[in-house]
Scaffold this active site. Structure first.
Site, PDB file in Angstrom:
ATOM      1  N   LYS A 228     -18.560 -13.793   8.899  1.00  0.00           N
ATOM      2  CA  LYS A 228     -19.005 -14.867   8.011  1.00  0.00           C
ATOM      3  C   LYS A 228     -17.968 -15.981   8.137  1.00  0.00           C
ATOM      4  O   LYS A 228     -17.036 -16.088   7.331  1.00  0.00           O
ATOM      5  CB  LYS A 228     -19.123 -14.342   6.572  1.00  0.00           C
ATOM      6  CG  LYS A 228     -19.835 -15.292   5.626  1.00  0.00           C
ATOM      7  CD  LYS A 228     -20.140 -14.619   4.301  1.00  0.00           C
ATOM      8  CE  LYS A 228     -20.510 -15.634   3.228  1.00  0.00           C
ATOM      9  NZ  LYS A 228     -21.721 -16.410   3.510  1.00  0.00           N
TER      10      LYS A 228
HETATM   11  N1  PMP Z   1     -27.057 -14.768   6.169  1.00  0.00           N
HETATM   12  C1  PMP Z   1     -26.217 -15.814   6.050  1.00  0.00           C
HETATM   13  C2  PMP Z   1     -26.104 -16.778   7.158  1.00  0.00           C
HETATM   14  C3  PMP Z   1     -25.481 -15.969   4.862  1.00  0.00           C
HETATM   15  O1  PMP Z   1     -24.641 -17.004   4.726  1.00  0.00           O
HETATM   16  C4  PMP Z   1     -25.617 -15.044   3.813  1.00  0.00           C
HETATM   17  C5  PMP Z   1     -24.831 -15.223   2.553  1.00  0.00           C
HETATM   18  N2  PMP Z   1     -23.565 -14.600   2.634  1.00  0.00           N
HETATM   19  C6  PMP Z   1     -26.502 -13.979   3.993  1.00  0.00           C
HETATM   20  C7  PMP Z   1     -27.202 -13.872   5.186  1.00  0.00           C
HETATM   21  C8  PMP Z   1     -26.669 -12.945   2.933  1.00  0.00           C
HETATM   22  O2  PMP Z   1     -25.513 -12.143   2.842  1.00  0.00           O
HETATM   23  P1  PMP Z   1     -25.070 -11.476   1.487  1.00  0.00           P
HETATM   24  O3  PMP Z   1     -26.238 -10.735   0.968  1.00  0.00           O
HETATM   25  O4  PMP Z   1     -23.942 -10.595   1.854  1.00  0.00           O
HETATM   26  O5  PMP Z   1     -24.663 -12.568   0.563  1.00  0.00           O
END
Ligand code: PMP
Length: 306
Positions: free
Chosen positions: A156
């Protein structure tokens, strides 16, 4: 939010003092990694949802960029707890970020020290127009999702979000709520900051993370909740037009939580004018119960702040 405390490299500082140098490497070259976490009011006080998993993902994201965060996972977890406490909020969004600092310009980040900060703020509804009446309106972005051959997409990383921002702005300017991103092969990957699921004949399907989707923690939670409730879920490639013919579509993410999708490329989802479907509503209810500590099976996902 423009007040309160921010944890910055080991101590809590005032909001206005959590500043960085203009020659910060992460600002120039996108060499940062971050997290989005939520703290919920539960039956037993405020609790942070899947804190360990989020901090582990932060460390893993950093590993892709050779970052030494300088804090253990346990220290980062404790810092998040302190940040929430210091801001006195019962429910909030928590944003840890680690980035290469300043000292030596040039693409190579390694000579610069890594800084780590954690902020918290109130973040209620992330995607507009996704109430009970009709789900969110999505359009397929003309921007392809970054390719896993170009970027470590399981990380991320801040750099990945320039691609997300282009897609999201394009969608908003075109009058939609959010963008769907395809990879270079034309397969569905995710939305600009959420994973995507379809429901077809009562079963769930979501793209595998190998297509370039983030391994979302909400995605993982939804899969676990579905499994515990006898709802089948498979990870497989999803073509763009499958979204048009799905019975239901929803997005998952920490900020967005579970968002029903009502329309894709101007076509209503499902057969009920784009209103949230039964499986989406059921999962939303079960997810709400889990995050608010009302489901015994998922209590281990919650970390008390006191
Ligand atoms: N995909 C992307 C590109 C994101 O930025 C996020 C948010 N973190 C998610 C998916 C969903 O991830 P999470 O459920 O861990 O927040």
């Amino acid at each position: 939010m423009t007040e309160g405390k921010i944890w910055f490299n080991g101590s809590l500082v005032d909001y206005d003092n959590a500043t960085i140098h203009v020659l910060t490497h992460g600002l120039h070259y996108g060499t940062g990694v971050f997290e989005g976490i939520r703290c919920y009011k539960t039956v037993n006080g405020s609790m942070i949802f899947r804190l360990q998993d989020h901090m582990q993902r932060l460390i893993d994201s950093g590993k892709a960029y050779f970052m030494d965060l300088g804090f253990s996972r346990q220290q980062l977890e404790q810092a998040a707890i302190e940040t929430v406490r210091a801001n006195g909020m019962e429910e909030c969004y928590v944003r840890p970020i680690a980035f290469y600092g300043y000292g030596k310009m040039g693409v190579n980040p390694m000579p610069n020290k890594v800084s780590v900060a954690i902020a918290a703020w109130k973040w209620d509804e992330y995607i507009k127009g996704s109430g009970e009446e009709k789900g969110a309106r999505l359009m397929t972005s003309s921007w392809a999702r970054l390719d896993p051959r170009s970027m470590p997409m399981h990380a991320k990383a801040t750099a990945n979000y320039a691609n997300s921002a282009l897609a999201r702005v394009e969608a908003i300017k075109a009058g939609f709520d959010e963008a769907i991103m395809l990879n270079s092969a034309g397969m569905v990957v995710e939305a600009s900051a959420e994973n995507i699921f379809i429901v077809k004949d009562g079963a769930l399907a979501t793209p595998p993370t190998s297509v370039g989707a983030l391994g979302g923690i909400t995605r993982d939670s939804v899969i676990a909740i579905a499994q515990a409730n006898g709802i089948r879920c498979i990870e497989r490639d999803i073509a763009r037009d499958e979204l048009y013919f799905a019975d239901e579509v929803f997005l998952t993410g920490t900020a967005a939580e579970i968002k029903p999708v009502g329309e894709i490329d101007n076509r209503n989802v499902g057969r009920d004018g784009g209103r949230p479907g039964a499986v989406t509503k059921q999962l939303k209810t079960l997810f709400e119960a889990a995050v608010h500590g009302e489901d015994e099976k998922f209590k281990s996902w919650l970390t008390p702040i006191r």
